[in-house]
Scaffold this motif. Structure first.
Motif, PDB file in Angstrom:
ATOM      1  N   ASP A  38      29.979 -31.220  -9.138  1.00  0.00           N
ATOM      2  CA  ASP A  38      29.414 -30.513  -8.343  1.00  0.00           C
ATOM      3  C   ASP A  38      28.868 -29.433  -8.244  1.00  0.00           C
ATOM      4  OD1 ASP A  38      29.039 -33.547  -7.343  1.00  0.00           O
ATOM      5  OD2 ASP A  38      30.687 -33.186  -5.643  1.00  0.00           O
ATOM      6  N   ASN A  39      30.334 -28.654  -9.087  1.00  0.00           N
ATOM      7  CA  ASN A  39      29.521 -26.704  -8.972  1.00  0.00           C
ATOM      8  C   ASN A  39      29.304 -26.331 -10.639  1.00  0.00           C
ATOM      9  OD1 ASN A  39      32.627 -27.784  -7.505  1.00  0.00           O
ATOM     10  ND2 ASN A  39      31.587 -25.028  -6.718  1.00  0.00           N
ATOM     11  N   GLN A  40      29.123 -27.522 -11.146  1.00  0.00           N
ATOM     12  CA  GLN A  40      28.016 -26.706 -12.631  1.00  0.00           C
ATOM     13  C   GLN A  40      26.916 -26.866 -12.138  1.00  0.00           C
ATOM     14  OE1 GLN A  40      29.732 -29.754 -15.837  1.00  0.00           O
ATOM     15  NE2 GLN A  40      32.239 -28.748 -15.173  1.00  0.00           N
ATOM     16  N   MET A  41      26.606 -25.951 -12.889  1.00  0.00           N
ATOM     17  CA  MET A  41      25.271 -25.753 -12.600  1.00  0.00           C
ATOM     18  C   MET A  41      24.596 -25.113 -14.444  1.00  0.00           C
ATOM     19  SD  MET A  41      24.530 -24.937  -9.218  1.00  0.00           S
ATOM     20  CE  MET A  41      22.453 -25.867  -9.135  1.00  0.00           C
ATOM     21  N   GLN A  42      23.115 -24.390 -14.376  1.00  0.00           N
ATOM     22  CA  GLN A  42      22.961 -22.944 -15.386  1.00  0.00           C
ATOM     23  C   GLN A  42      22.662 -21.909 -14.877  1.00  0.00           C
ATOM     24  OE1 GLN A  42      22.989 -24.908 -18.897  1.00  0.00           O
ATOM     25  NE2 GLN A  42      21.426 -23.407 -19.680  1.00  0.00           N
ATOM     26  N   GLN A  43      22.525 -21.394 -15.501  1.00  0.00           N
ATOM     27  CA  GLN A  43      22.020 -19.993 -15.202  1.00  0.00           C
ATOM     28  C   GLN A  43      20.964 -19.914 -15.595  1.00  0.00           C
ATOM     29  OE1 GLN A  43      24.910 -16.133 -14.047  1.00  0.00           O
ATOM     30  NE2 GLN A  43      23.425 -15.239 -15.981  1.00  0.00           N
ATOM     31  N   THR A  44      19.328 -19.621 -15.778  1.00  0.00           N
ATOM     32  CA  THR A  44      18.456 -19.064 -16.314  1.00  0.00           C
ATOM     33  C   THR A  44      17.785 -17.598 -16.102  1.00  0.00           C
ATOM     34  OG1 THR A  44      17.912 -20.628 -17.053  1.00  0.00           O
ATOM     35  CG2 THR A  44      16.377 -19.614 -17.276  1.00  0.00           C
ATOM     36  N   THR A  45      17.922 -16.549 -17.368  1.00  0.00           N
ATOM     37  CA  THR A  45      17.920 -15.377 -17.071  1.00  0.00           C
ATOM     38  C   THR A  45      16.357 -15.066 -17.511  1.00  0.00           C
ATOM     39  OG1 THR A  45      19.729 -14.454 -16.339  1.00  0.00           O
ATOM     40  CG2 THR A  45      18.317 -13.105 -16.543  1.00  0.00           C
ATOM     41  N   LEU A  46      15.318 -14.797 -16.849  1.00  0.00           N
ATOM     42  CA  LEU A  46      13.824 -14.647 -17.768  1.00  0.00           C
ATOM     43  C   LEU A  46      13.819 -12.834 -17.187  1.00  0.00           C
ATOM     44  CD1 LEU A  46      11.946 -17.334 -15.983  1.00  0.00           C
ATOM     45  CD2 LEU A  46      12.906 -17.249 -18.338  1.00  0.00           C
ATOM     46  N   TYR A  47      13.409 -12.023 -17.961  1.00  0.00           N
ATOM     47  CA  TYR A  47      12.799 -11.053 -19.025  1.00  0.00           C
ATOM     48  C   TYR A  47      11.630 -10.810 -18.998  1.00  0.00           C
ATOM     49  CZ  TYR A  47      17.456 -10.669 -19.549  1.00  0.00           C
ATOM     50  OH  TYR A  47      18.434 -10.298 -18.785  1.00  0.00           O
ATOM     51  N   ALA A 129      -1.208 -11.202 -20.339  1.00  0.00           N
ATOM     52  CA  ALA A 129      -1.524 -10.703 -21.846  1.00  0.00           C
ATOM     53  C   ALA A 129       0.009 -10.075 -22.173  1.00  0.00           C
ATOM     54  CB  ALA A 129      -2.206  -9.950 -22.243  1.00  0.00           C
ATOM     55  N   GLN A 130       1.309 -11.596 -22.587  1.00  0.00           N
ATOM     56  CA  GLN A 130       2.159 -10.688 -22.903  1.00  0.00           C
ATOM     57  C   GLN A 130       2.131 -11.949 -23.838  1.00  0.00           C
ATOM     58  OE1 GLN A 130       4.537  -8.552 -21.502  1.00  0.00           O
ATOM     59  NE2 GLN A 130       2.253  -7.799 -20.837  1.00  0.00           N
ATOM     60  N   GLU A 131       3.044 -11.808 -25.047  1.00  0.00           N
ATOM     61  CA  GLU A 131       3.391 -11.518 -25.714  1.00  0.00           C
ATOM     62  C   GLU A 131       4.631 -13.309 -25.961  1.00  0.00           C
ATOM     63  OE1 GLU A 131       4.037 -10.255 -29.331  1.00  0.00           O
ATOM     64  OE2 GLU A 131       2.412  -8.936 -29.765  1.00  0.00           O
ATOM     65  N   SER A 132       5.750 -12.693 -24.522  1.00  0.00           N
ATOM     66  CA  SER A 132       6.262 -13.583 -24.843  1.00  0.00           C
ATOM     67  C   SER A 132       7.709 -12.975 -23.577  1.00  0.00           C
ATOM     68  CB  SER A 132       7.694 -13.465 -26.248  1.00  0.00           C
ATOM     69  OG  SER A 132       8.143 -11.938 -25.527  1.00  0.00           O
ATOM     70  N   VAL A 133       8.006 -13.825 -23.264  1.00  0.00           N
ATOM     71  CA  VAL A 133       8.722 -13.926 -21.890  1.00  0.00           C
ATOM     72  C   VAL A 133      10.563 -14.352 -22.242  1.00  0.00           C
ATOM     73  CG1 VAL A 133       9.761 -14.647 -19.208  1.00  0.00           C
ATOM     74  CG2 VAL A 133       7.125 -14.245 -20.089  1.00  0.00           C
ATOM     75  N   MET A 134      11.231 -13.511 -22.464  1.00  0.00           N
ATOM     76  CA  MET A 134      11.898 -13.516 -22.965  1.00  0.00           C
ATOM     77  C   MET A 134      13.337 -14.844 -22.002  1.00  0.00           C
ATOM     78  SD  MET A 134      15.463 -11.692 -25.282  1.00  0.00           S
ATOM     79  CE  MET A 134      16.131 -10.740 -23.907  1.00  0.00           C
ATOM     80  N   ARG A 135      13.839 -15.478 -22.378  1.00  0.00           N
ATOM     81  CA  ARG A 135      14.806 -17.102 -21.946  1.00  0.00           C
ATOM     82  C   ARG A 135      16.167 -16.381 -22.750  1.00  0.00           C
ATOM     83  NH1 ARG A 135      13.290 -22.795 -20.550  1.00  0.00           N
ATOM     84  NH2 ARG A 135      15.439 -23.740 -19.208  1.00  0.00           N
ATOM     85  N   VAL A 136      17.473 -16.362 -21.438  1.00  0.00           N
ATOM     86  CA  VAL A 136      18.547 -16.754 -21.498  1.00  0.00           C
ATOM     87  C   VAL A 136      18.415 -18.068 -21.146  1.00  0.00           C
ATOM     88  CG1 VAL A 136      20.730 -15.160 -21.761  1.00  0.00           C
ATOM     89  CG2 VAL A 136      18.382 -14.514 -22.571  1.00  0.00           C
ATOM     90  N   ASP A 137      20.437 -18.779 -21.376  1.00  0.00           N
ATOM     91  CA  ASP A 137      20.745 -19.793 -20.652  1.00  0.00           C
ATOM     92  C   ASP A 137      22.166 -19.836 -20.436  1.00  0.00           C
ATOM     93  OD1 ASP A 137      18.382 -21.502 -19.198  1.00  0.00           O
ATOM     94  OD2 ASP A 137      17.719 -21.258 -21.925  1.00  0.00           O
ATOM     95  N   GLN A 138      22.467 -20.298 -20.083  1.00  0.00           N
ATOM     96  CA  GLN A 138      23.735 -20.708 -19.855  1.00  0.00           C
ATOM     97  C   GLN A 138      24.559 -21.317 -19.094  1.00  0.00           C
ATOM     98  OE1 GLN A 138      25.646 -16.213 -20.104  1.00  0.00           O
ATOM     99  NE2 GLN A 138      25.407 -16.515 -17.961  1.00  0.00           N
ATOM    100  N   PRO A 139      25.915 -21.644 -19.054  1.00  0.00           N
ATOM    101  CA  PRO A 139      26.485 -22.734 -18.071  1.00  0.00           C
ATOM    102  C   PRO A 139      27.084 -22.364 -17.101  1.00  0.00           C
ATOM    103  CG  PRO A 139      27.359 -23.317 -19.671  1.00  0.00           C
ATOM    104  CD  PRO A 139      26.076 -22.160 -20.451  1.00  0.00           C
ATOM    105  N   VAL A 140      27.393 -22.201 -15.704  1.00  0.00           N
ATOM    106  CA  VAL A 140      27.183 -21.509 -15.632  1.00  0.00           C
ATOM    107  C   VAL A 140      28.564 -22.466 -13.314  1.00  0.00           C
ATOM    108  CG1 VAL A 140      26.709 -19.437 -15.013  1.00  0.00           C
ATOM    109  CG2 VAL A 140      25.851 -21.192 -13.080  1.00  0.00           C
ATOM    110  N   CYS A 141      29.811 -21.894 -13.206  1.00  0.00           N
ATOM    111  CA  CYS A 141      30.338 -22.479 -12.145  1.00  0.00           C
ATOM    112  C   CYS A 141      29.947 -22.176 -10.901  1.00  0.00           C
ATOM    113  CB  CYS A 141      32.349 -22.425 -12.900  1.00  0.00           C
ATOM    114  SG  CYS A 141      32.732 -23.341 -11.313  1.00  0.00           S
ATOM    115  N   VAL A 142      29.164 -22.526  -9.970  1.00  0.00           N
ATOM    116  CA  VAL A 142      29.058 -22.218  -8.425  1.00  0.00           C
ATOM    117  C   VAL A 142      29.692 -22.554  -7.643  1.00  0.00           C
ATOM    118  CG1 VAL A 142      26.965 -22.037  -7.671  1.00  0.00           C
ATOM    119  CG2 VAL A 142      26.551 -21.710  -9.632  1.00  0.00           C
ATOM    120  N   GLN A 143      30.086 -21.203  -6.866  1.00  0.00           N
ATOM    121  CA  GLN A 143      30.352 -22.000  -5.971  1.00  0.00           C
ATOM    122  C   GLN A 143      29.713 -21.434  -4.151  1.00  0.00           C
ATOM    123  OE1 GLN A 143      35.066 -21.526  -5.920  1.00  0.00           O
ATOM    124  NE2 GLN A 143      35.163 -22.473  -7.152  1.00  0.00           N
ATOM    125  N   PHE A 144      29.749 -21.901  -3.523  1.00  0.00           N
ATOM    126  CA  PHE A 144      28.717 -21.443  -2.403  1.00  0.00           C
ATOM    127  C   PHE A 144      29.643 -20.734  -1.054  1.00  0.00           C
ATOM    128  CE2 PHE A 144      26.029 -23.233  -4.665  1.00  0.00           C
ATOM    129  CZ  PHE A 144      24.609 -21.820  -4.688  1.00  0.00           C
TER     130      PHE A 144
END
Length: 144
Positions: A38-47, A129-144
């Protein structure tokens, strides 16, 4: 006698192979494996770069309109924005630098989240008018 020596060498090689320690797992992978499902999620950071190829920089107001009108409706659960200073090696061999924004999203690993993220990348590239938007993904364990 030669056959017996060869067999003994083969047995010893097998025994010794069992003595080799397995490579340690990366800490992040081990942490995710021990994370409750239930705590496994994905973290995506866009630049997002804030410089247009020709013309003025993307303003704070334009950025906020993008966040309010495009990002928030897709990720109402929450998001984080960081100011960033990016640089990369251009095709001309020169280092290019620009002010940037980093957008961190924590989401499920589902097709709907994937489509929302790719929509944001496409909208930003087209609108500013951007050539790209960099994307970085990684699995994360999330707790609130």
């Amino acid at each position: 006698m030669k056959l017996k020596t060869g067999f003994t060498a083969l047995v010893m090689a097998g025994v010794l192979a069992g003595c080799v320690a397995p490579a340690p797992k990366p800490v992040a992978t081990a942490a995710i494996q021990s994370c409750k499902a239930d705590n496994q999620m994905q973290q995506t950071t866009l630049y997002f770069g804030l410089s247009r190829p020709a013309g003025k920089a993307i303003t704070g107001q334009e950025w906020q309109q993008f966040v309010d009108g495009d990002v928030t409706p897709r990720f109402r659960e929450g998001l984080t924005v960081f100011d960033a200073h990016g640089q990369w090696l251009g095709n001309d061999g020169k280092v290019a630098r620009e002010e940037s924004k980093a957008l961190m999203l924590i989401h499920g690993t589902d097709a709907q989240s994937e489509a929302k993220i790719e929509a944001l990348r496409g909208i930003y590239k087209s609108r500013f008018a951007q050539e790209s938007v960099m994307r970085v993904d990684q699995p994360v364990c999330v707790q609130f």
